[in-house]
Scaffold this motif. Structure first.
Motif, mmCIF file in Angstrom:
data_model
loop_
_atom_site.group_PDB
_atom_site.id
_atom_site.type_symbol
_atom_site.label_atom_id
_atom_site.label_comp_id
_atom_site.label_asym_id
_atom_site.label_seq_id
_atom_site.Cartn_x
_atom_site.Cartn_y
_atom_site.Cartn_z
ATOM 1 N N LYS A 74 4.348 9.948 -7.398
ATOM 2 C CA LYS A 74 5.457 10.241 -8.299
ATOM 3 C C LYS A 74 4.960 10.353 -9.741
ATOM 4 O O LYS A 74 5.363 11.256 -10.473
ATOM 5 C CB LYS A 74 6.532 9.166 -8.187
ATOM 6 C CG LYS A 74 7.788 9.493 -8.918
ATOM 7 C CD LYS A 74 8.884 8.517 -8.597
ATOM 8 C CE LYS A 74 10.171 8.973 -9.247
ATOM 9 N NZ LYS A 74 11.299 8.172 -8.859
ATOM 10 N N MET A 75 4.051 9.466 -10.132
ATOM 11 C CA MET A 75 3.482 9.533 -11.476
ATOM 12 C C MET A 75 2.702 10.831 -11.667
ATOM 13 O O MET A 75 2.791 11.478 -12.699
ATOM 14 C CB MET A 75 2.579 8.331 -11.734
ATOM 15 C CG MET A 75 3.324 7.045 -11.966
ATOM 16 S SD MET A 75 2.264 5.574 -12.116
ATOM 17 C CE MET A 75 0.979 6.107 -13.201
ATOM 18 N N LYS A 76 1.939 11.202 -10.642
ATOM 19 C CA LYS A 76 1.149 12.430 -10.690
ATOM 20 C C LYS A 76 2.067 13.651 -10.816
ATOM 21 O O LYS A 76 1.826 14.545 -11.618
ATOM 22 C CB LYS A 76 0.296 12.533 -9.428
ATOM 23 C CG LYS A 76 -0.778 13.551 -9.446
ATOM 24 C CD LYS A 76 -1.515 13.492 -8.110
ATOM 25 C CE LYS A 76 -2.913 13.991 -8.222
ATOM 26 N NZ LYS A 76 -3.608 13.968 -6.933
ATOM 27 N N ASP A 77 3.144 13.662 -10.015
ATOM 28 C CA ASP A 77 4.106 14.768 -10.074
ATOM 29 C C ASP A 77 4.764 14.843 -11.448
ATOM 30 O O ASP A 77 4.956 15.924 -11.988
ATOM 31 C CB ASP A 77 5.188 14.617 -8.994
ATOM 32 C CG ASP A 77 4.648 14.840 -7.587
ATOM 33 O OD1 ASP A 77 3.510 15.358 -7.452
ATOM 34 O OD2 ASP A 77 5.353 14.489 -6.626
ATOM 35 N N ASN A 78 5.090 13.691 -12.025
ATOM 36 C CA ASN A 78 5.701 13.659 -13.357
ATOM 37 C C ASN A 78 4.734 14.155 -14.416
ATOM 38 O O ASN A 78 5.137 14.831 -15.357
ATOM 39 C CB ASN A 78 6.186 12.251 -13.703
ATOM 40 C CG ASN A 78 7.435 11.874 -12.938
ATOM 41 O OD1 ASN A 78 8.140 12.723 -12.413
ATOM 42 N ND2 ASN A 78 7.696 10.580 -12.858
ATOM 43 N N ASP A 79 3.442 13.821 -14.281
ATOM 44 C CA ASP A 79 2.440 14.296 -15.230
ATOM 45 C C ASP A 79 2.337 15.814 -15.197
ATOM 46 O O ASP A 79 2.272 16.457 -16.232
ATOM 47 C CB ASP A 79 1.062 13.692 -14.933
ATOM 48 C CG ASP A 79 0.952 12.239 -15.364
ATOM 49 O OD1 ASP A 79 1.846 11.766 -16.105
ATOM 50 O OD2 ASP A 79 -0.013 11.571 -14.954
ATOM 51 N N ARG A 93 0.831 -1.214 0.000
ATOM 52 C CA ARG A 93 0.000 0.000 0.000
ATOM 53 C C ARG A 93 0.859 1.256 0.000
ATOM 54 O O ARG A 93 0.596 2.199 -0.752
ATOM 55 C CB ARG A 93 -0.925 0.023 1.218
ATOM 56 C CG ARG A 93 -2.074 -0.931 1.129
ATOM 57 C CD ARG A 93 -2.982 -0.770 2.338
ATOM 58 N NE ARG A 93 -3.979 -1.824 2.403
ATOM 59 C CZ ARG A 93 -4.935 -1.866 3.315
ATOM 60 N NH1 ARG A 93 -5.035 -0.915 4.238
ATOM 61 N NH2 ARG A 93 -5.812 -2.858 3.314
ATOM 62 N N LEU A 94 1.905 1.273 0.847
ATOM 63 C CA LEU A 94 2.765 2.465 0.904
ATOM 64 C C LEU A 94 3.541 2.630 -0.401
ATOM 65 O O LEU A 94 3.643 3.748 -0.929
ATOM 66 C CB LEU A 94 3.716 2.401 2.099
ATOM 67 C CG LEU A 94 4.634 3.609 2.276
ATOM 68 C CD1 LEU A 94 3.860 4.925 2.285
ATOM 69 C CD2 LEU A 94 5.455 3.465 3.550
ATOM 70 N N VAL A 95 4.066 1.557 -0.940
ATOM 71 C CA VAL A 95 4.781 1.634 -2.224
ATOM 72 C C VAL A 95 3.843 2.173 -3.304
ATOM 73 O O VAL A 95 4.219 3.056 -4.084
ATOM 74 C CB VAL A 95 5.362 0.260 -2.623
ATOM 75 C CG1 VAL A 95 5.856 0.265 -4.066
ATOM 76 C CG2 VAL A 95 6.493 -0.131 -1.673
ATOM 77 N N ASP A 96 2.615 1.675 -3.349
ATOM 78 C CA ASP A 96 1.643 2.149 -4.340
ATOM 79 C C ASP A 96 1.362 3.642 -4.184
ATOM 80 O O ASP A 96 1.296 4.376 -5.174
ATOM 81 C CB ASP A 96 0.332 1.368 -4.240
ATOM 82 C CG ASP A 96 0.454 -0.075 -4.718
ATOM 83 O OD1 ASP A 96 1.477 -0.428 -5.353
ATOM 84 O OD2 ASP A 96 -0.486 -0.857 -4.435
ATOM 85 N N GLU A 97 1.210 4.112 -2.939
ATOM 86 C CA GLU A 97 0.978 5.548 -2.695
ATOM 87 C C GLU A 97 2.143 6.382 -3.219
ATOM 88 O O GLU A 97 1.939 7.408 -3.875
ATOM 89 C CB GLU A 97 0.816 5.823 -1.198
ATOM 90 C CG GLU A 97 -0.504 5.416 -0.623
ATOM 91 C CD GLU A 97 -0.602 5.788 0.848
ATOM 92 O OE1 GLU A 97 -0.112 6.868 1.246
ATOM 93 O OE2 GLU A 97 -1.171 4.991 1.616
ATOM 94 N N ILE A 98 3.358 5.960 -2.915
ATOM 95 C CA ILE A 98 4.547 6.702 -3.341
ATOM 96 C C ILE A 98 4.646 6.717 -4.861
ATOM 97 O O ILE A 98 4.893 7.770 -5.471
ATOM 98 C CB ILE A 98 5.817 6.107 -2.698
ATOM 99 C CG1 ILE A 98 5.813 6.386 -1.187
ATOM 100 C CG2 ILE A 98 7.082 6.656 -3.356
ATOM 101 C CD1 ILE A 98 6.867 5.622 -0.399
ATOM 102 N N GLU A 99 4.424 5.568 -5.494
ATOM 103 C CA GLU A 99 4.514 5.491 -6.953
ATOM 104 C C GLU A 99 3.426 6.305 -7.635
ATOM 105 O O GLU A 99 3.679 6.969 -8.639
ATOM 106 C CB GLU A 99 4.479 4.038 -7.415
ATOM 107 C CG GLU A 99 5.769 3.306 -7.076
ATOM 108 C CD GLU A 99 5.757 1.841 -7.479
ATOM 109 O OE1 GLU A 99 4.672 1.290 -7.796
ATOM 110 O OE2 GLU A 99 6.849 1.248 -7.478
#
Length: 76
Positions: free
Chosen positions: A61-66, A52-58
């Motif tokens: 990160k994807m949102k920030d990259n977008d 769950r924590l890994v998914d939140e971080i990823e």
């Protein structure tokens, strides 16, 4: 390529098959979450909390990259 996310988990049994999982991401992420997870064992609860924590971080990160790739600019 996805960055490696290292996470530790501490698991406490609240009652049978219900666990409190404290998941802590190592630097550079330095985040901690506490989840209540129903699972058949403490090991399964730990794996779920870590995921769950890994998914939140990823996802963040994807949102920030977008946002960075679209060149979003706030206008005043």
């Amino acid at each position: 390529m996805a960055a490696l996310v290292l996470v530790d988990a501490i698991v406490d049994e609240i009652k049978p098959k219900l666990f409190r999982v404290t998941a802590t991401a190592k630097p550079p992420h330095d985040e901690q979450r506490i989840y209540e997870i129903q699972a058949k064992s403490d090991r399964h609860a730990a794996m779920e909390g870590i995921q769950r924590l890994v998914d939140e971080i990823e996802m963040r990160k994807m949102k920030d990259n977008d946002h960075a790739s679209t060149g979003s600019v706030l206008k005043h």
